[in-house]
Scaffold this motif. Structure first.
Motif, PDB file in Angstrom:
ATOM      1  N   GLN A 134      16.923   8.280  -3.128  1.00 16.32           N
ATOM      2  CA  GLN A 134      16.507   8.119  -2.210  1.00 16.32           C
ATOM      3  C   GLN A 134      15.623   8.032  -1.345  1.00 16.32           C
ATOM      4  OE1 GLN A 134      19.592   6.650  -1.288  1.00 16.32           O
ATOM      5  NE2 GLN A 134      19.783   6.894  -3.561  1.00 16.32           N
ATOM      6  N   PHE A 135      14.150   7.778  -1.448  1.00 16.70           N
ATOM      7  CA  PHE A 135      12.929   8.877  -0.581  1.00 16.70           C
ATOM      8  C   PHE A 135      13.329   6.349  -0.136  1.00 16.70           C
ATOM      9  CE2 PHE A 135       9.987  10.955  -3.657  1.00 16.70           C
ATOM     10  CZ  PHE A 135      11.100  12.013  -3.600  1.00 16.70           C
ATOM     11  N   ASN A 136      12.188   7.263   0.483  1.00 20.56           N
ATOM     12  CA  ASN A 136      12.076   6.021   1.824  1.00 20.56           C
ATOM     13  C   ASN A 136      10.493   5.399   1.699  1.00 20.56           C
ATOM     14  OD1 ASN A 136      14.027   6.444   3.731  1.00 20.56           O
ATOM     15  ND2 ASN A 136      12.923   8.348   4.246  1.00 20.56           N
ATOM     16  N   LEU A 137      10.554   4.233   1.621  1.00 24.15           N
ATOM     17  CA  LEU A 137       9.406   3.111   0.838  1.00 24.15           C
ATOM     18  C   LEU A 137       8.332   3.356   2.379  1.00 24.15           C
ATOM     19  CD1 LEU A 137       7.931   1.916  -0.597  1.00 24.15           C
ATOM     20  CD2 LEU A 137       9.367  -0.178  -0.142  1.00 24.15           C
ATOM     21  N   VAL A 138       7.312   3.927   2.528  1.00 23.37           N
ATOM     22  CA  VAL A 138       6.332   4.593   3.880  1.00 23.37           C
ATOM     23  C   VAL A 138       5.572   3.309   3.855  1.00 23.37           C
ATOM     24  CG1 VAL A 138       5.039   5.980   4.667  1.00 23.37           C
ATOM     25  CG2 VAL A 138       6.939   6.418   3.438  1.00 23.37           C
ATOM     26  N   GLU A 139       4.929   2.148   3.183  1.00 24.50           N
ATOM     27  CA  GLU A 139       4.393   1.393   2.974  1.00 24.50           C
ATOM     28  C   GLU A 139       4.161  -0.002   1.474  1.00 24.50           C
ATOM     29  OE1 GLU A 139      -0.200   0.337   4.342  1.00 24.50           O
ATOM     30  OE2 GLU A 139       0.802   2.635   4.532  1.00 24.50           O
ATOM     31  N   ASP A 140       3.804  -0.705   1.861  1.00 17.64           N
ATOM     32  CA  ASP A 140       3.766  -1.722   0.916  1.00 17.64           C
ATOM     33  C   ASP A 140       3.297  -2.774   1.002  1.00 17.64           C
ATOM     34  OD1 ASP A 140       3.689  -2.895  -1.198  1.00 17.64           O
ATOM     35  OD2 ASP A 140       5.874  -3.073  -1.591  1.00 17.64           O
ATOM     36  N   SER A 141       1.561  -2.358   1.116  1.00 17.06           N
ATOM     37  CA  SER A 141       0.458  -3.690   1.574  1.00 17.06           C
ATOM     38  C   SER A 141      -0.559  -3.955   0.520  1.00 17.06           C
ATOM     39  CB  SER A 141      -0.658  -2.595   2.440  1.00 17.06           C
ATOM     40  OG  SER A 141       0.133  -2.257   3.588  1.00 17.06           O
ATOM     41  N   ASP A 142      -0.520  -5.320   0.802  1.00 12.20           N
ATOM     42  CA  ASP A 142      -1.108  -6.073  -0.421  1.00 12.20           C
ATOM     43  C   ASP A 142      -3.104  -5.932  -0.763  1.00 12.20           C
ATOM     44  OD1 ASP A 142      -2.204  -8.470  -2.557  1.00 12.20           O
ATOM     45  OD2 ASP A 142      -0.349  -9.178  -1.635  1.00 12.20           O
ATOM     46  N   LEU A 143      -3.210  -5.234  -1.712  1.00 14.75           N
ATOM     47  CA  LEU A 143      -4.689  -5.307  -0.817  1.00 14.75           C
ATOM     48  C   LEU A 143      -5.524  -6.281  -1.603  1.00 14.75           C
ATOM     49  CD1 LEU A 143      -4.677  -1.515  -2.322  1.00 14.75           C
ATOM     50  CD2 LEU A 143      -5.008  -2.626   0.616  1.00 14.75           C
ATOM     51  N   GLY A 144      -4.751  -7.208  -2.151  1.00 14.92           N
ATOM     52  CA  GLY A 144      -5.162  -7.724  -2.788  1.00 14.92           C
ATOM     53  C   GLY A 144      -5.830  -7.815  -4.753  1.00 14.92           C
ATOM     54  N   GLY A 145      -5.669  -8.932  -5.515  1.00 17.66           N
ATOM     55  CA  GLY A 145      -6.360  -8.746  -6.687  1.00 17.66           C
ATOM     56  C   GLY A 145      -5.272  -8.231  -7.626  1.00 17.66           C
ATOM     57  N   GLY A 146      -4.035  -8.041  -6.781  1.00 20.25           N
ATOM     58  CA  GLY A 146      -2.720  -7.495  -7.674  1.00 20.25           C
ATOM     59  C   GLY A 146      -2.925  -6.199  -7.535  1.00 20.25           C
ATOM     60  N   LYS A 147      -3.328  -5.560  -6.400  1.00 17.20           N
ATOM     61  CA  LYS A 147      -3.482  -4.168  -6.163  1.00 17.20           C
ATOM     62  C   LYS A 147      -2.265  -4.539  -4.424  1.00 17.20           C
ATOM     63  CE  LYS A 147      -7.189  -1.885  -7.971  1.00 17.20           C
ATOM     64  NZ  LYS A 147      -8.414  -1.287  -8.598  1.00 17.20           N
ATOM     65  N   ARG A 148      -1.689  -3.143  -4.655  1.00 17.18           N
ATOM     66  CA  ARG A 148      -1.328  -2.880  -3.758  1.00 17.18           C
ATOM     67  C   ARG A 148      -1.441  -1.393  -2.765  1.00 17.18           C
ATOM     68  NH1 ARG A 148       4.253  -5.337  -5.842  1.00 17.18           N
ATOM     69  NH2 ARG A 148       5.869  -3.585  -4.088  1.00 17.18           N
ATOM     70  N   TRP A 149      -0.983  -0.830  -1.414  1.00 15.28           N
ATOM     71  CA  TRP A 149      -0.935   0.880  -1.484  1.00 15.28           C
ATOM     72  C   TRP A 149       0.649   0.586  -1.323  1.00 15.28           C
ATOM     73  CZ3 TRP A 149      -4.436   4.039  -0.943  1.00 15.28           C
ATOM     74  CH2 TRP A 149      -4.081   5.361  -0.274  1.00 15.28           C
ATOM     75  N   VAL A 150       0.864   1.481  -1.928  1.00 19.83           N
ATOM     76  CA  VAL A 150       2.619   1.526  -2.060  1.00 19.83           C
ATOM     77  C   VAL A 150       2.856   3.147  -1.191  1.00 19.83           C
ATOM     78  CG1 VAL A 150       4.145   1.289  -2.901  1.00 19.83           C
ATOM     79  CG2 VAL A 150       3.121  -0.774  -3.356  1.00 19.83           C
ATOM     80  N   LEU A 151       3.794   3.500  -0.111  1.00 18.81           N
ATOM     81  CA  LEU A 151       3.648   4.758  -0.168  1.00 18.81           C
ATOM     82  C   LEU A 151       5.045   4.538  -0.608  1.00 18.81           C
ATOM     83  CD1 LEU A 151       1.102   5.675   2.744  1.00 18.81           C
ATOM     84  CD2 LEU A 151       0.313   6.020   0.104  1.00 18.81           C
ATOM     85  N   VAL A 152       5.665   5.771  -0.549  1.00 23.48           N
ATOM     86  CA  VAL A 152       7.171   6.272  -1.094  1.00 23.48           C
ATOM     87  C   VAL A 152       6.857   8.163  -0.501  1.00 23.48           C
ATOM     88  CG1 VAL A 152       7.780   4.668  -2.505  1.00 23.48           C
ATOM     89  CG2 VAL A 152       7.464   6.624  -3.408  1.00 23.48           C
ATOM     90  N   SER A 153       8.007   8.436  -0.030  1.00 19.39           N
ATOM     91  CA  SER A 153       8.229  10.084   0.952  1.00 19.39           C
ATOM     92  C   SER A 153       9.755  10.590   0.807  1.00 19.39           C
ATOM     93  CB  SER A 153       7.442   9.949   1.871  1.00 19.39           C
ATOM     94  OG  SER A 153       7.636  11.238   2.565  1.00 19.39           O
ATOM     95  N   PRO A 154      10.172  11.183  -0.179  1.00 14.47           N
ATOM     96  CA  PRO A 154      10.970  11.808   0.503  1.00 14.47           C
ATOM     97  C   PRO A 154      11.871  11.690   2.133  1.00 14.47           C
ATOM     98  CG  PRO A 154      10.031  13.418  -0.796  1.00 14.47           C
ATOM     99  CD  PRO A 154       9.163  12.693   0.197  1.00 14.47           C
ATOM    100  N   PRO A 155      13.545  11.611   2.502  1.00  9.04           N
ATOM    101  CA  PRO A 155      13.884  12.003   3.691  1.00  9.04           C
ATOM    102  C   PRO A 155      13.235  12.662   4.290  1.00  9.04           C
ATOM    103  CG  PRO A 155      15.185  12.305   1.825  1.00  9.04           C
ATOM    104  CD  PRO A 155      14.043  11.604   1.153  1.00  9.04           C
ATOM    105  N   ASN A 156      12.884  13.101   5.487  1.00  9.59           N
ATOM    106  CA  ASN A 156      12.299  13.430   6.146  1.00  9.59           C
ATOM    107  C   ASN A 156      11.766  15.112   6.036  1.00  9.59           C
ATOM    108  OD1 ASN A 156      14.620  13.137   8.325  1.00  9.59           O
ATOM    109  ND2 ASN A 156      16.041  14.228   6.546  1.00  9.59           N
TER     110      ASN A 156
END
Length: 139
Positions: free
Chosen positions: A27-49
């Motif tokens: 039940q974490f939140n997806l904070v960010e999912d950004s494409d960085l190019g070349g198959g890389k992504r900036w993916v942040l998840v975090s517990p609620p609150n």
């Protein structure tokens, strides 16, 4: 001086599988999912609150990184997920198919159980007892 840990990198085999595990089973939140190019992504998840510390899901990009998936700490507990309602979260995680390594137990510091993420990294689900919370420095 004020400092805090903002992100903790967690090496994963696949971005989407890891996002699904953390957002659906924990039940974490997806904070960010950004494409960085070349198959890389900036993916942040975090517990609620959460207090601002995120997991940075970092997909392995070579054999050395892939070899660390699921064993980032040599078999020790890697991360500690603190909660204000242990039994609520334990039951929800159990219902969502999270793998537990043991039965919940009471320790001097609180209620705890070890569980695994989708790759086998060990986590503690932990609710500190009130005495322990009162002893924590307030800075």
């Amino acid at each position: 001086m004020k400092q805090q840990i903002g992100n903790i990198a967690l090496v994963v085999a696949n971005y989407d599988d890891a996002i699904a595990f953390y957002t659906q089973k924990l039940q974490f939140n997806l904070v960010e999912d950004s494409d960085l190019g070349g198959g890389k992504r900036w993916v942040l998840v975090s517990p609620p609150n959460s207090n601002g510390t995120n997991l940075l899901l970092a997909q392995a990009s070579n054999d050395e990184q892939a070899a660390c998936i699921g064993n980032q700490t040599g078999g020790r507990v890697f991360l500690f997920l603190q909660t204000n309602d242990f039994w609520r979260d334990y039951q929800l995680m159990k219902a969502n198919g999270v793998v537990f390594n043991e039965e919940p137990r009471e320790e001097a510091y609180g209620t705890v159980v070890v569980f695994q993420d989708l790759y086998g990294n060990k986590w503690d689900l932990l609710q500190l007892n009130k005495n322990r919370l009162q002893q924590a420095p307030n800075k």
